[in-house]
Design a protein around this motif. Structure first.
Motif, PDB file in Angstrom:
ATOM      1  N   SER A   1      14.907 -85.946  44.459  1.00  0.00           N
ATOM      2  CA  SER A   1      14.354 -86.255  45.774  1.00  0.00           C
ATOM      3  C   SER A   1      13.137 -85.364  46.005  1.00  0.00           C
ATOM      4  CB  SER A   1      15.401 -86.048  46.879  1.00  0.00           C
ATOM      5  OG  SER A   1      15.818 -84.694  46.922  1.00  0.00           O
ATOM      6  N   GLU A   2      12.484 -85.570  47.134  1.00  0.00           N
ATOM      7  CA  GLU A   2      11.303 -84.764  47.452  1.00  0.00           C
ATOM      8  C   GLU A   2      11.659 -83.314  47.722  1.00  0.00           C
ATOM      9  OE1 GLU A   2       9.390 -86.634  50.706  1.00  0.00           O
ATOM     10  OE2 GLU A   2       8.603 -88.325  49.531  1.00  0.00           O
ATOM     11  N   LYS A   3      12.881 -83.043  48.163  1.00  0.00           N
ATOM     12  CA  LYS A   3      13.300 -81.671  48.468  1.00  0.00           C
ATOM     13  C   LYS A   3      13.466 -80.837  47.204  1.00  0.00           C
ATOM     14  CE  LYS A   3      15.732 -83.045  52.699  1.00  0.00           C
ATOM     15  NZ  LYS A   3      17.032 -83.038  53.400  1.00  0.00           N
ATOM     16  N   GLN A   4      13.691 -81.472  46.103  1.00  0.00           N
ATOM     17  CA  GLN A   4      13.901 -80.736  44.859  1.00  0.00           C
ATOM     18  C   GLN A   4      12.579 -80.151  44.369  1.00  0.00           C
ATOM     19  OE1 GLN A   4      15.689 -83.086  41.809  1.00  0.00           O
ATOM     20  NE2 GLN A   4      15.896 -81.381  40.360  1.00  0.00           N
TER      21      GLN A   4
ATOM     22  N   LYS B   1       2.492 -89.812  34.251  1.00  0.00           N
ATOM     23  CA  LYS B   1       2.412 -88.368  34.468  1.00  0.00           C
ATOM     24  C   LYS B   1       3.499 -87.869  35.405  1.00  0.00           C
ATOM     25  CE  LYS B   1      -1.133 -87.971  31.790  1.00  0.00           C
ATOM     26  NZ  LYS B   1      -0.980 -87.331  30.471  1.00  0.00           N
ATOM     27  N   GLY B   2       3.826 -88.651  36.438  1.00  0.00           N
ATOM     28  CA  GLY B   2       4.887 -88.244  37.352  1.00  0.00           C
ATOM     29  C   GLY B   2       4.440 -87.171  38.330  1.00  0.00           C
ATOM     30  N   PRO B   3       5.371 -86.521  39.035  1.00  0.00           N
ATOM     31  CA  PRO B   3       6.821 -86.731  38.926  1.00  0.00           C
ATOM     32  C   PRO B   3       7.292 -88.006  39.637  1.00  0.00           C
ATOM     33  CG  PRO B   3       6.385 -85.063  40.575  1.00  0.00           C
ATOM     34  CD  PRO B   3       5.051 -85.434  39.982  1.00  0.00           C
ATOM     35  N   LEU B   4       8.331 -88.623  39.100  1.00  0.00           N
ATOM     36  CA  LEU B   4       8.921 -89.827  39.673  1.00  0.00           C
ATOM     37  C   LEU B   4      10.149 -89.435  40.487  1.00  0.00           C
ATOM     38  CD1 LEU B   4       8.782 -92.068  36.470  1.00  0.00           C
ATOM     39  CD2 LEU B   4       7.032 -91.798  38.236  1.00  0.00           C
TER      40      LEU B   4
ATOM     41  N   VAL C   1      13.772 -90.270  42.038  1.00  0.00           N
ATOM     42  CA  VAL C   1      14.931 -91.143  41.821  1.00  0.00           C
ATOM     43  C   VAL C   1      15.468 -91.660  43.140  1.00  0.00           C
ATOM     44  CG1 VAL C   1      17.279 -91.235  40.899  1.00  0.00           C
ATOM     45  CG2 VAL C   1      15.507 -89.965  39.679  1.00  0.00           C
ATOM     46  N   SER C   2      15.621 -90.778  44.125  1.00  0.00           N
ATOM     47  CA  SER C   2      16.163 -91.150  45.427  1.00  0.00           C
ATOM     48  C   SER C   2      15.046 -91.133  46.464  1.00  0.00           C
ATOM     49  CB  SER C   2      17.280 -90.180  45.838  1.00  0.00           C
ATOM     50  OG  SER C   2      17.804 -90.518  47.100  1.00  0.00           O
ATOM     51  N   THR C   3      14.788 -92.279  47.093  1.00  0.00           N
ATOM     52  CA  THR C   3      13.771 -92.398  48.136  1.00  0.00           C
ATOM     53  C   THR C   3      14.407 -92.978  49.392  1.00  0.00           C
ATOM     54  OG1 THR C   3      13.146 -94.599  47.325  1.00  0.00           O
ATOM     55  CG2 THR C   3      11.945 -92.717  46.425  1.00  0.00           C
ATOM     56  N   GLU C   4      13.623 -93.062  50.458  1.00  0.00           N
ATOM     57  CA  GLU C   4      14.155 -93.616  51.700  1.00  0.00           C
ATOM     58  C   GLU C   4      14.482 -95.096  51.549  1.00  0.00           C
ATOM     59  OE1 GLU C   4      11.420 -92.863  54.818  1.00  0.00           O
ATOM     60  OE2 GLU C   4      11.657 -90.668  54.761  1.00  0.00           O
TER      61      GLU C   4
END
Length: 280
Positions: free
Chosen positions: A31-34, A136-139, A141-144
């Protein structure tokens, strides 16, 4: 030592992320928090000359180090910007042959593979593979729009999914049994047609039809056979059918009573000698 480690880390960051030879590293985050990223390693799926593989060449992407929380749906969504994805299959280890496709059940799920996995991603066009290698990412996995549950929320969802609807379960089981019965009937009819029919070279295929089933060579099976034979012999014998058989049976019973009486007398005498006999 600390300064030397920082310099080495700075040099590695300048060179890029280390990856196995022939692979490209793609960072992904849950997630974005990571803050830290996890890396998956991708390359085009290729095999040696003369080796057969069911995966389509130039359209298959081989992925290493897929984390447990990344499902087939998540991996397809992460790589869909590179091009239309035809299929995604997660496996415990690399395999050249594609696993047989069976209809997935809502109630009977295969045992999940613990730990990290490998994946085969098949694109509809070859340019999807080249685009995935340049990611290139980062991708995320969990989004809204596509949340992925983890921890207690995932356990609650798994428990809720484990309680099936009885009627829907009955319908699925009945459908499966009907398909299975049809398959077995077809195999039996085919075996019946091939029974006793010689092939082009004159050989006759031996099948299990018409053969007498053989008992398993186990100790329990041998004991059951012996017990069955003993019961057969007992039924054949006519006990106490003649008068002399009655007399011999009574005499044997009286002899056993006399023997037991003598044994009891000896036991009582021994107990009296040891002062352990108390009749009252």
């Amino acid at each position: 030592m600390v300064a030397r480690g920082r310099k080495r880390a700075a040099r590695e960051s300048e060179k890029g992320i280390l990856s196995p030879p022939g692979y490209s590293a793609i960072p992904i985050k849950f997630s974005e928090k990571q803050q830290s990223s996890h890396y998956i390693y991708v390359r085009e799926h290729k095999v040696r000359e003369g080796t057969k593989s069911s995966w389509p060449q130039k359209r298959t992407l081989f992925v290493l180090n897929v984390p447990p929380y990344c499902t087939e749906e998540c991996l397809s969504r992460l790589l869909s910007p590179c091009g239309p994805v035809q299929s995604v299959e997660l496996q415990e280890k690399p395999d050249l042959a594609e696993s047989p496709k069976e209809p997935k059940s809502k109630f009977f799920h295969p045992k999940p593979v613990p730990g990290f996995q490998v994946a085969y991603v098949v694109f509809q066009k070859p340019r999807g593979v080249s685009a995935a290698l340049a990611l290139k990412g980062p991708l995320l996995v969990s989004t809204e729009s596509h949340p992925v549950k983890s921890g207690v929320h995932k356990w609650i969802r798994d428990y809720a999914d484990s309680v099936p609807d009885p009627e829907a379960l009955r319908v699925e089981v009945d459908t499966f049994m009907e398909t299975y019965d049809e398959k077995m009937a077809e195999e039996e009819a085919k075996a019946k047609e091939e029974e006793g029919v010689p092939d082009e070279e004159g050989w006759v295929k031996v099948t299990r039809r018409g053969r007498r089933p053989v008992l398993p060579r186990t100790e329990a099976a041998s004991l059951r056979v012996l017990e069955r034979e003993k019961r057969k012999r007992a039924r054949k014998e006519l006990l106490n059918f003649y008068a002399w058989q009655h007399r011999e049976t009574k005499m044997e019973h009286l002899a056993q009573l006399r023997k037991k009486f003598q044994e009891d007398k000896q036991r009582i005498e021994l107990m009296r000698a040891q002062r352990k006999f108390r009749p009252y």
